[in-house]
Scaffold this motif. Structure first.
Motif, PDB file in Angstrom:
ATOM      1  N   THR A   1       0.823  -1.205   0.000  1.00 54.90           N
ATOM      2  CA  THR A   1       0.000   0.000   0.000  1.00 54.90           C
ATOM      3  C   THR A   1       0.857   1.256   0.000  1.00 54.90           C
ATOM      4  O   THR A   1       0.569   2.231  -0.711  1.00 54.90           O
ATOM      5  N   ILE A   2       1.938   1.265   0.772  1.00 54.79           N
ATOM      6  CA  ILE A   2       2.813   2.439   0.841  1.00 54.79           C
ATOM      7  C   ILE A   2       3.660   2.565  -0.419  1.00 54.79           C
ATOM      8  O   ILE A   2       3.836   3.660  -0.961  1.00 54.79           O
ATOM      9  N   GLU A   3       4.172   1.436  -0.918  1.00 51.98           N
ATOM     10  CA  GLU A   3       5.026   1.467  -2.113  1.00 51.98           C
ATOM     11  C   GLU A   3       4.541   0.430  -3.123  1.00 51.98           C
ATOM     12  O   GLU A   3       5.174  -0.619  -3.311  1.00 51.98           O
ATOM     13  N   PRO A   4       3.416   0.682  -3.765  1.00 53.07           N
ATOM     14  CA  PRO A   4       2.854  -0.316  -4.686  1.00 53.07           C
ATOM     15  C   PRO A   4       3.771  -0.642  -5.856  1.00 53.07           C
ATOM     16  O   PRO A   4       3.743  -1.763  -6.374  1.00 53.07           O
ATOM     17  N   HIS A   5       4.618   0.315  -6.274  1.00 52.99           N
ATOM     18  CA  HIS A   5       5.511   0.059  -7.403  1.00 52.99           C
ATOM     19  C   HIS A   5       6.565  -0.991  -7.082  1.00 52.99           C
ATOM     20  O   HIS A   5       7.118  -1.622  -7.985  1.00 52.99           O
ATOM     21  N   LYS A   6       6.855  -1.186  -5.791  1.00 53.01           N
ATOM     22  CA  LYS A   6       7.817  -2.210  -5.392  1.00 53.01           C
ATOM     23  C   LYS A   6       7.173  -3.585  -5.220  1.00 53.01           C
ATOM     24  O   LYS A   6       7.874  -4.591  -5.142  1.00 53.01           O
ATOM     25  N   HIS A   7       5.856  -3.621  -5.133  1.00 49.37           N
ATOM     26  CA  HIS A   7       5.134  -4.880  -4.926  1.00 49.37           C
ATOM     27  C   HIS A   7       3.949  -4.933  -5.893  1.00 49.37           C
ATOM     28  O   HIS A   7       2.790  -5.005  -5.466  1.00 49.37           O
ATOM     29  N   PRO A   8       4.203  -4.898  -7.212  1.00 53.67           N
ATOM     30  CA  PRO A   8       3.118  -4.765  -8.186  1.00 53.67           C
ATOM     31  C   PRO A   8       2.129  -5.926  -8.179  1.00 53.67           C
ATOM     32  O   PRO A   8       0.930  -5.725  -8.408  1.00 53.67           O
ATOM     33  N   GLU A   9       2.601  -7.137  -7.914  1.00 52.39           N
ATOM     34  CA  GLU A   9       1.698  -8.286  -7.956  1.00 52.39           C
ATOM     35  C   GLU A   9       0.722  -8.269  -6.779  1.00 52.39           C
ATOM     36  O   GLU A   9      -0.475  -8.523  -6.943  1.00 52.39           O
ATOM     37  N   ILE A  10       1.237  -7.950  -5.578  1.00 49.42           N
ATOM     38  CA  ILE A  10       0.338  -7.845  -4.423  1.00 49.42           C
ATOM     39  C   ILE A  10      -0.593  -6.654  -4.591  1.00 49.42           C
ATOM     40  O   ILE A  10      -1.785  -6.726  -4.257  1.00 49.42           O
ATOM     41  N   ASP A  11      -0.078  -5.541  -5.107  1.00 48.37           N
ATOM     42  CA  ASP A  11      -0.914  -4.358  -5.331  1.00 48.37           C
ATOM     43  C   ASP A  11      -2.080  -4.687  -6.259  1.00 48.37           C
ATOM     44  O   ASP A  11      -3.229  -4.284  -6.001  1.00 48.37           O
ATOM     45  N   LYS A  12      -1.817  -5.414  -7.333  1.00 43.97           N
ATOM     46  CA  LYS A  12      -2.899  -5.770  -8.256  1.00 43.97           C
ATOM     47  C   LYS A  12      -3.896  -6.709  -7.598  1.00 43.97           C
ATOM     48  O   LYS A  12      -5.116  -6.567  -7.779  1.00 43.97           O
ATOM     49  N   LEU A  13      -3.393  -7.669  -6.815  1.00 44.67           N
ATOM     50  CA  LEU A  13      -4.294  -8.580  -6.107  1.00 44.67           C
ATOM     51  C   LEU A  13      -5.192  -7.806  -5.155  1.00 44.67           C
ATOM     52  O   LEU A  13      -6.405  -8.049  -5.085  1.00 44.67           O
ATOM     53  N   LEU A  14      -4.618  -6.852  -4.418  1.00 47.24           N
ATOM     54  CA  LEU A  14      -5.419  -6.064  -3.481  1.00 47.24           C
ATOM     55  C   LEU A  14      -6.464  -5.218  -4.197  1.00 47.24           C
ATOM     56  O   LEU A  14      -7.558  -4.995  -3.681  1.00 47.24           O
ATOM     57  N   SER A  15      -6.132  -4.729  -5.399  1.00 50.86           N
ATOM     58  CA  SER A  15      -7.096  -3.917  -6.146  1.00 50.86           C
ATOM     59  C   SER A  15      -8.302  -4.736  -6.588  1.00 50.86           C
ATOM     60  O   SER A  15      -9.365  -4.174  -6.867  1.00 50.86           O
ATOM     61  N   LYS A  16      -8.147  -6.067  -6.649  1.00 43.56           N
ATOM     62  CA  LYS A  16      -9.256  -6.946  -7.028  1.00 43.56           C
ATOM     63  C   LYS A  16      -9.807  -7.735  -5.838  1.00 43.56           C
ATOM     64  O   LYS A  16     -10.628  -8.628  -6.008  1.00 43.56           O
ATOM     65  N   THR A  17      -9.333  -7.405  -4.626  1.00 42.34           N
ATOM     66  CA  THR A  17      -9.824  -8.056  -3.409  1.00 42.34           C
ATOM     67  C   THR A  17     -10.860  -7.156  -2.748  1.00 42.34           C
ATOM     68  O   THR A  17     -10.615  -5.971  -2.549  1.00 42.34           O
ATOM     69  N   VAL A  18     -12.007  -7.721  -2.402  1.00 43.60           N
ATOM     70  CA  VAL A  18     -13.099  -6.899  -1.867  1.00 43.60           C
ATOM     71  C   VAL A  18     -13.381  -7.157  -0.392  1.00 43.60           C
ATOM     72  O   VAL A  18     -14.031  -6.330   0.265  1.00 43.60           O
ATOM     73  N   ALA A  19     -12.914  -8.289   0.140  1.00 44.56           N
ATOM     74  CA  ALA A  19     -13.296  -8.598   1.523  1.00 44.56           C
ATOM     75  C   ALA A  19     -12.351  -9.630   2.118  1.00 44.56           C
ATOM     76  O   ALA A  19     -11.637 -10.344   1.414  1.00 44.56           O
ATOM     77  N   PHE A  20     -12.374  -9.690   3.461  1.00 46.96           N
ATOM     78  CA  PHE A  20     -11.684 -10.726   4.223  1.00 46.96           C
ATOM     79  C   PHE A  20     -12.736 -11.493   5.020  1.00 46.96           C
ATOM     80  O   PHE A  20     -13.678 -10.904   5.560  1.00 46.96           O
ATOM     81  N   ASN A  21     -12.547 -12.796   5.099  1.00 46.43           N
ATOM     82  CA  ASN A  21     -13.534 -13.671   5.717  1.00 46.43           C
ATOM     83  C   ASN A  21     -12.835 -14.608   6.696  1.00 46.43           C
ATOM     84  O   ASN A  21     -11.864 -15.268   6.332  1.00 46.43           O
TER      85      ASN A  21
END
Length: 490
Positions: free
Chosen positions: A109-129
């Motif tokens: 979240t702070i440095e999305p350019h350093k973690h592009p794969e997790i950043d993209k996953l988070l952008s398509k994640t809507v909830a935690f269960n």
């Protein structure tokens, strides 16, 4: 059998052959969904346990390398609390697991350019269960001398309430920071009602909840287990229509509910529901929602009437209450706005108010204040414009928090574990109180009767509206809110 276990390991485990076979099956299911439906989004579940700091990186890389993103799907991250796995995968203390779950999210979240794969996953994640055994949920009172996660021994399974507090707290702080950056945020959906005493599973509460006006929706859960066609969501709606005698208007309303309770972003909702979907029934776009404005107005009228009753018993406006679709106007003229022609229901009550009802209204107001305090997504409390230097994050007593370069906390502090337990105990006490139960039961019965009267008087008008607009349930946008990814593969 041994052969079945080998096939499971071969096809449905990401740990085997870099998850290639599992990914091929998932991709096939996603492509099939895209071909069949342009008006359905599936919220698919994938598990993360927090037993290793590499789990997020491994999952994000697997999804990215195998191209498992789809315009018709998004992800729910499932956190199973399986005691047997704790014996196999060992951390030192509970805080290790919490840090494994949340530190990678802060880094991305702070440095999305350093973690592009997790950043993209988070952008398509809507909830935690969170999934756990309700038989071992734990008490609403905080145990004496409860240790913090930093010294909670790994072999001692923490109470469910204790664990849920730390997941909720971490997500709430992370949401506030992501919201301040204009990034996507996450819902928190702990499971309830799936395990425990079998008596509470004997009758499906869906039709009762729907008549009362709760925002309930239908989902497929495990399509391979429960369904017989390649269109399991419409199969679910069709079964409900026959079993509970739901009209086309009812089905369209349930589909609309699925959108409102989903994690879909505002842009998607505006595209599917209209630019002013938050402004109430007056601005209902029937060509997009497929729900007649008559039905939307009825639900809005009922909500306003209930809030006016509580307001009158409290003798003050419940200013923090808002409807899921916008602000509620509780003035006496609100229910008589004649922006839609249909037969309305208004119950005239005597001005005298029973003292027991006053006490119950105060308790209900207090419970809603608790809910307001723990909302996952609310008013933004982090102003990054005042932060001139760099930011860093650190885990403090089990909760990852954001700090400026000089060590000052950025944003508001989260409520503490004792405060969380205190709020929970108060809600339990309110729910168990006989006066509160009496008032709630009485009001819920009235809501069901209002729905019955409304449909008796206005079904023909609702059907005429839908026929004039040539709309039906199959054209409605809908979300499959709860799907285990392993069980969508045919």
């Amino acid at each position: 059998s041994e052969g079945s276990a080998s096939l499971l390991q071969l096809f449905l485990r990401r740990s085997f052959n870099n998850g290639k076979y599992f990914a091929d099956l998932v991709r096939s299911a996603l492509k099939q969904s895209e071909r069949q439906h342009s008006n359905v989004i599936s919220e698919l579940k994938l598990p993360i346990f927090g037993f290793s700091a590499k789990e997020w990186y491994s999952l994000a890389k697997w999804i990215s390398e195998h191209d498992l993103y789809s315009r018709n799907s998004c992800w729910i991250i499932q956190l199973p609390r399986i005691q047997e796995l704790r014996q196999t995968y060992r951390c030192s203390v509970l805080q290790d697991q919490l840090e494994n779950l949340f530190l990678p999210l802060w880094a991305a979240t702070i440095e999305p350019h350093k973690h592009p794969e997790i950043d993209k996953l988070l952008s398509k994640t809507v909830a935690f269960n969170v999934i756990s055994d309700e038989d071992t949920r734990g008490h609403a009172e905080l145990p004496d001398n409860v240790p913090p996660p930093s010294i909670w021994p790994w072999h001692a399974h923490p109470p469910d309430v204790y664990f849920n507090y730390y997941i909720w707290a971490n997500l709430k702080v992370l949401n506030e920071f992501r919201q301040s950056k204009g990034m996507s945020v996450f819902q928190y959906r702990p499971n309830c009602g799936e395990t425990g005493d079998i008596l509470h599973l004997t009758e499906n509460p869906f039709p009762t909840f729907f008549r009362r006006g709760l925002r309930v929706a239908l989902c497929t859960d495990d399509p391979l287990h429960f369904h017989h066609t390649k269109d399991p969501l419409n199969e679910e709606y069709g079964t409900a229509a026959k079993l509970y005698k739901l009209s086309n208007t009812d089905l369209c309303e349930v589909a609309l509910n699925s959108l409102f309770i989903s994690g879909t972003d505002k842009k998607t909702r505006m595209e599917w529901l209209g630019d002013r979907y938050l402004d109430g029934a007056t601005y209902n776009d029937v060509w997009k929602t497929n729900v007649p404005t008559i039905r939307m107005s009825f639900r809005e009228d009922v909500m306003k009437a209930e809030l006016r009753i509580i307001k009158r018993k409290l003798n003050r406006p419940p200013s923090y209450w808002k409807s899921p679709s916008g602000s509620i106007n509780t003035s006496s003229s609100a229910i008589s706005e004649d922006y839609v022609e249909f037969q309305r229901i208004e119950i005239l009550r005597p001005e005298t108010i029973d003292e027991n009802e006053k006490a119950a209204a105060r308790a209900i107001s207090e419970a809603l204040e608790v809910r307001h305090r723990i909302e996952m997504i609310g008013k933004m409390t982090i102003d990054l414009s005042n932060v001139k230097d760099g930011l860093h994050f650190n885990s403090v007593d089990g909760v990852v928090k954001l700090f400026s370069s000089n060590g000052e906390l950025v944003g508001e502090d989260i409520i503490s574990l004792p405060e969380f337990y205190s709020d929970l105990k108060r809600v339990h006490d309110i729910v168990d109180d006989s006066q509160n139960k009496t008032l709630a039961y009485h009001r819920l019965q009235i809501l069901e009767h209002k729905y019955a009267l409304h449909t008796a008087m206005n079904t023909a008008r609702e059907e005429k509206c839908e026929n004039n607009e040539h709309r039906d349930f199959y054209q409605s946008y809908k979300v499959d809110n709860h799907v285990h990814i392993i069980n969508v593969i045919r």
